[in-house]
Design a protein around this motif. Sequence first.
Motif, PDB file in Angstrom:
ATOM      1  N   LEU A  93     -20.804 -11.768 -42.743  1.00 13.49           N
ATOM      2  CA  LEU A  93     -21.419 -12.480 -41.634  1.00 13.49           C
ATOM      3  C   LEU A  93     -20.701 -12.181 -40.324  1.00 13.49           C
ATOM      4  CD1 LEU A  93     -23.565 -14.513 -40.746  1.00 13.49           C
ATOM      5  CD2 LEU A  93     -21.931 -16.343 -41.267  1.00 13.49           C
ATOM      6  N   THR A  94     -19.369 -12.151 -40.363  1.00 11.15           N
ATOM      7  CA  THR A  94     -18.606 -11.817 -39.159  1.00 11.15           C
ATOM      8  C   THR A  94     -18.937 -10.415 -38.676  1.00 11.15           C
ATOM      9  OG1 THR A  94     -16.784 -13.278 -39.781  1.00 11.15           O
ATOM     10  CG2 THR A  94     -16.281 -11.532 -38.215  1.00 11.15           C
ATOM     11  N   ASP A  95     -19.046  -9.481 -39.595  1.00 10.36           N
ATOM     12  CA  ASP A  95     -19.389  -8.106 -39.243  1.00 10.36           C
ATOM     13  C   ASP A  95     -20.788  -8.036 -38.634  1.00 10.36           C
ATOM     14  OD1 ASP A  95     -18.610  -5.190 -39.487  1.00 10.36           O
ATOM     15  OD2 ASP A  95     -20.498  -5.176 -40.595  1.00 10.36           O
ATOM     16  N   LEU A  96     -21.714  -8.810 -39.196  1.00  7.87           N
ATOM     17  CA  LEU A  96     -23.077  -8.845 -38.663  1.00  7.87           C
ATOM     18  C   LEU A  96     -23.091  -9.360 -37.238  1.00  7.87           C
ATOM     19  CD1 LEU A  96     -26.196  -8.668 -39.358  1.00  7.87           C
ATOM     20  CD2 LEU A  96     -26.018 -11.116 -39.855  1.00  7.87           C
ATOM     21  N   ARG A  97     -22.377 -10.457 -36.990  1.00  3.59           N
ATOM     22  CA  ARG A  97     -22.351 -11.024 -35.634  1.00  3.59           C
ATOM     23  C   ARG A  97     -21.727 -10.059 -34.635  1.00  3.59           C
ATOM     24  NH1 ARG A  97     -19.878 -16.631 -37.671  1.00  3.59           N
ATOM     25  NH2 ARG A  97     -21.790 -17.765 -38.253  1.00  3.59           N
ATOM     26  N   ARG A  98     -20.704  -9.338 -35.062  1.00  5.05           N
ATOM     27  CA  ARG A  98     -19.997  -8.440 -34.139  1.00  5.05           C
ATOM     28  C   ARG A  98     -20.816  -7.211 -33.784  1.00  5.05           C
ATOM     29  NH1 ARG A  98     -13.751  -8.349 -36.507  1.00  5.05           N
ATOM     30  NH2 ARG A  98     -13.166 -10.437 -35.765  1.00  5.05           N
ATOM     31  N   HIS A  99     -21.676  -6.763 -34.709  1.00  2.42           N
ATOM     32  CA  HIS A  99     -22.346  -5.484 -34.509  1.00  2.42           C
ATOM     33  C   HIS A  99     -23.861  -5.581 -34.290  1.00  2.42           C
ATOM     34  CE1 HIS A  99     -18.542  -4.312 -36.475  1.00  2.42           C
ATOM     35  NE2 HIS A  99     -18.664  -3.214 -35.751  1.00  2.42           N
ATOM     36  N   LYS A 100     -24.488  -6.658 -34.737  1.00  2.51           N
ATOM     37  CA  LYS A 100     -25.945  -6.701 -34.678  1.00  2.51           C
ATOM     38  C   LYS A 100     -26.514  -7.861 -33.873  1.00  2.51           C
ATOM     39  CE  LYS A 100     -26.977  -4.180 -38.937  1.00  2.51           C
ATOM     40  NZ  LYS A 100     -27.814  -4.153 -40.165  1.00  2.51           N
ATOM     41  N   MET A 101     -25.658  -8.821 -33.460  1.00  4.76           N
ATOM     42  CA  MET A 101     -26.157  -9.992 -32.753  1.00  4.76           C
ATOM     43  C   MET A 101     -25.504 -10.105 -31.385  1.00  4.76           C
ATOM     44  SD  MET A 101     -26.234 -12.999 -35.644  1.00  4.76           S
ATOM     45  CE  MET A 101     -27.324 -12.890 -37.084  1.00  4.76           C
ATOM     46  N   GLY A 102     -26.329 -10.456 -30.384  1.00  9.50           N
ATOM     47  CA  GLY A 102     -25.825 -10.817 -29.067  1.00  9.50           C
ATOM     48  C   GLY A 102     -26.255 -12.238 -28.772  1.00  9.50           C
ATOM     49  N   MET A 103     -25.388 -13.007 -28.131  1.00 11.56           N
ATOM     50  CA  MET A 103     -25.682 -14.409 -27.871  1.00 11.56           C
ATOM     51  C   MET A 103     -25.339 -14.757 -26.432  1.00 11.56           C
ATOM     52  SD  MET A 103     -24.130 -16.060 -31.378  1.00 11.56           S
ATOM     53  CE  MET A 103     -24.259 -15.134 -32.924  1.00 11.56           C
ATOM     54  N   VAL A 104     -26.255 -15.496 -25.784  1.00 13.91           N
ATOM     55  CA  VAL A 104     -26.036 -15.982 -24.422  1.00 13.91           C
ATOM     56  C   VAL A 104     -26.397 -17.458 -24.412  1.00 13.91           C
ATOM     57  CG1 VAL A 104     -26.594 -15.738 -21.979  1.00 13.91           C
ATOM     58  CG2 VAL A 104     -26.651 -13.728 -23.475  1.00 13.91           C
ATOM     59  N   PHE A 105     -25.488 -18.275 -23.866  1.00 14.30           N
ATOM     60  CA  PHE A 105     -25.714 -19.714 -23.862  1.00 14.30           C
ATOM     61  C   PHE A 105     -25.764 -20.248 -22.437  1.00 14.30           C
ATOM     62  CE2 PHE A 105     -23.612 -18.682 -27.898  1.00 14.30           C
ATOM     63  CZ  PHE A 105     -24.547 -19.181 -28.785  1.00 14.30           C
ATOM     64  N   GLN A 106     -26.141 -21.522 -22.332  1.00 14.64           N
ATOM     65  CA  GLN A 106     -26.303 -22.156 -21.022  1.00 14.64           C
ATOM     66  C   GLN A 106     -24.997 -22.141 -20.239  1.00 14.64           C
ATOM     67  OE1 GLN A 106     -28.098 -26.029 -21.192  1.00 14.64           O
ATOM     68  NE2 GLN A 106     -27.478 -26.572 -19.135  1.00 14.64           N
ATOM     69  N   ASN A 107     -23.891 -22.539 -20.898  1.00 13.33           N
ATOM     70  CA  ASN A 107     -22.591 -22.430 -20.240  1.00 13.33           C
ATOM     71  C   ASN A 107     -22.118 -20.989 -20.409  1.00 13.33           C
ATOM     72  OD1 ASN A 107     -22.339 -22.776 -22.996  1.00 13.33           O
ATOM     73  ND2 ASN A 107     -20.288 -23.616 -22.871  1.00 13.33           N
ATOM     74  N   PHE A 108     -21.666 -20.410 -19.334  1.00  7.32           N
ATOM     75  CA  PHE A 108     -21.476 -18.961 -19.286  1.00  7.32           C
ATOM     76  C   PHE A 108     -20.417 -18.474 -20.276  1.00  7.32           C
ATOM     77  CE2 PHE A 108     -22.397 -20.186 -14.715  1.00  7.32           C
ATOM     78  CZ  PHE A 108     -23.762 -20.145 -14.907  1.00  7.32           C
ATOM     79  N   GLY A 109     -19.397 -19.298 -20.549  1.00  3.69           N
ATOM     80  CA  GLY A 109     -18.418 -18.950 -21.573  1.00  3.69           C
ATOM     81  C   GLY A 109     -17.539 -17.766 -21.225  1.00  3.69           C
TER      82      GLY A 109
END
Length: 369
Positions: free
Chosen positions: A118-134
């Motif tokens: 799951l960690t590998d998937l998030r690092r390589h296949k998922m991008g995330m943008v949230f309301q607070n810029f982070g």
Amino acid sequence: MAAAERTGEADGGERAVKIACRNVWKVYGPKAESYFPDGDGRSDDPDALVARLREDGLIPAAADVSFDVRAGEIFVIMGLSGSGKSTIVRCLSRLVEPTAGEILLDGENLLRMDAKALTDLRRHKMGMVFQNFGLLPHLTVLENVAFPLKVQGVGEEERRAKALEMIELVGLDGRDQAFPRQLSGGQQQRVGIARSLCVDPELWFLDEPFSALDPLIRRQMQDEFVRLQTMLHKTIVFITHDFLEALKIADRIAIMKDGRVVQIGRPSEIVLNPATDYVREFTEDVPMVRVITVADVMERGEAAADGAPEVTPEMTLEAILPHFADADSPLTVLDRTGAAVGRVTPKRVLRALAEHGEAPARGDEREPA
């Protein structure tokens, strides 16, 4: 720009499903899993199960949620506060662990992945943008954007080059050495977008990314988002409570209420044919000229006269109305191959608007031969 034009969908074709929810539940409370002995989330009577959960003091934040998101599609999830829209997008990435159901990425159930996969998937296949810029305040724009690549172990020169490419893509070239405190809210969100794109994700999750921005900057960011999707063709799940924002960007919309999906469809389908009173109230202030498309009002078959202005089925009435400012002759409708497939007349447009309360019916509504 029409949604189909952004995604490059071919006429009559349907893109493959990229990610799918199947009977997904997120229930807060003790022993929530015991209500789903098979773990698949399927229920003969979801409404009765929701009622039972609430009677027992549990909170079904997402209840029996099912939908497909197609490759290259912008799938918008909408609802009022507490409707479950943010919960479900976090379930898709397992930032929130679903209680039951299936989440399939290219047919593989993400809920069966171990922590490392799951960690590998998030690092390589998922991008995330949230309301607070982070953003990390002690890092420059360049360092913030390159940070996901650093986590992946990418070399310094390679990640610097990729980060600069993304910074230019979102219109911040020349600001790579600035710190977050030196940027406006819109610029900070552009950094967040560039950072999420730096790993070239297959899936892009955005949870109300523009809601903290001033109205003018928000509109500019919506335009920027559409521009980026035209270039990148990402598979996107976008959360918002603003229907006008959804109209501007969505290929399809899912409306949620009390943890349940109550309707899924193209923006025009939802506004013109609301499934419930809740959806009707949700959409009642939407300008019809931004919703009704040429496809909704066109006469199929015979084209307009030679030399008539040409439009496409995906265009909204708002986009074609200027054609009728100085002339009342029909427009030719072209499909994606450039072939004439019909025509649209001023009377058809007026009739559609009159039926939805945005234009007076004018005289005889019979169409000219």
